[in-house]
Design an enzyme around this catalytic site. Sequence first.
Site, mmCIF file in Angstrom:
data_model
loop_
_atom_site.group_PDB
_atom_site.id
_atom_site.type_symbol
_atom_site.label_atom_id
_atom_site.label_comp_id
_atom_site.label_asym_id
_atom_site.label_seq_id
_atom_site.Cartn_x
_atom_site.Cartn_y
_atom_site.Cartn_z
ATOM 1 N NE ARG A 231 -1.817 4.022 -60.182
ATOM 2 C CZ ARG A 231 -1.534 3.105 -61.047
ATOM 3 N NH1 ARG A 231 -2.592 2.534 -61.519
ATOM 4 N NH2 ARG A 231 -0.384 3.121 -61.605
ATOM 5 C CD GLU A 259 -3.754 -0.227 -54.200
ATOM 6 O OE1 GLU A 259 -2.726 -0.278 -54.862
ATOM 7 O OE2 GLU A 259 -4.879 0.268 -54.662
ATOM 8 C CG HIS A 278 -2.776 -2.144 -57.714
ATOM 9 N ND1 HIS A 278 -2.493 -0.750 -57.240
ATOM 10 C CD2 HIS A 278 -2.796 -2.288 -58.999
ATOM 11 C CE1 HIS A 278 -2.204 -0.145 -58.268
ATOM 12 N NE2 HIS A 278 -2.294 -0.862 -59.306
#
Length: 315
Positions: A231, A259, A278
């Site tokens: 993450r 993000e 991602h």
Amino acid sequence: MDAKTPDVWLPFPAEEIGDLPDAFTYRHWDGEDAFPADPSACVFYVTPYMKSPEVTLRPLPGMPHLQVVQTLTAGIDHVLGGLGLLRPGVRLCNARGVHEASTAELALTLTLACLRGIPGMVRGQDREEWRAGFYDALADKSVLIVGYGSIGAAIEDRLAPFECARVVRVARSARTTARGPVHAHAELPRLLPEADVVILSTPLTAATRGLADAAFLARMKDGALLVNVARGPVADTGALLAELESGRLRAALDVTDPEPLPAGHPLWHAPNVLITPHVGGSSTAFAPRARRLVARQLHRFAAGEPVENTVLVTD
């Protein structure tokens, strides 16, 4: 199907799954503004995939009869903020078994691409430049995997044929596996200077937020590669930017903080960084594995058997 049967909310149509128990009414909801039915009838909620926490958590206050929350992600950090909205005894389950192969593939792809200089070669192709030379191989490198759960183990599976000098495993607590020892986080200061490649595959928790901070990065050897498929907040963006801009470290990031990475952010144009949006779990492997998991969980739930992958039970 009896209209009074309890509801199950799914982020994809039930007919795409196929073999589902007849004990429930299936409602398709993937984060749209309108709910598909009264949330109060829902007993099993499969959360939308890759939606914001605000979207994912929105139905929870209206689900007093909820018994299971099933995420389609390996990490559960995006739902933890809503658990206080639930009654005691609700089971939160993750998607263990769904993302391991795809995420491990991307971790290896990012590692190989950076070591072999592929981003620069692609830019060279755009400019009709022949960028010959010697590049790093993965062979004979020392790789440190930080976060040795099912995804970390899958990454090691895929490293095995590449003749690495060694693979070192780190997790929250020390243990022994068939492949060798897993070291505790406390040993990172000793292990980091020996690694050519550091792969982050740890869940985001209070203990791992900012784990790859300035001190962590400073212990990495000159020229080492940091790969983050965990993450974004596991790594300190400011500290990483400083190391990249100095030219001391390289990075390959499937996740960032913030993000999505906004336009104009300095990380976009930092030297020696490869960024993917991602997509570790977003591959053709996702849908069939996710559907199999959901079907298996619902059959167990309908039969009164314990569901799998329970991460926690609300108080």
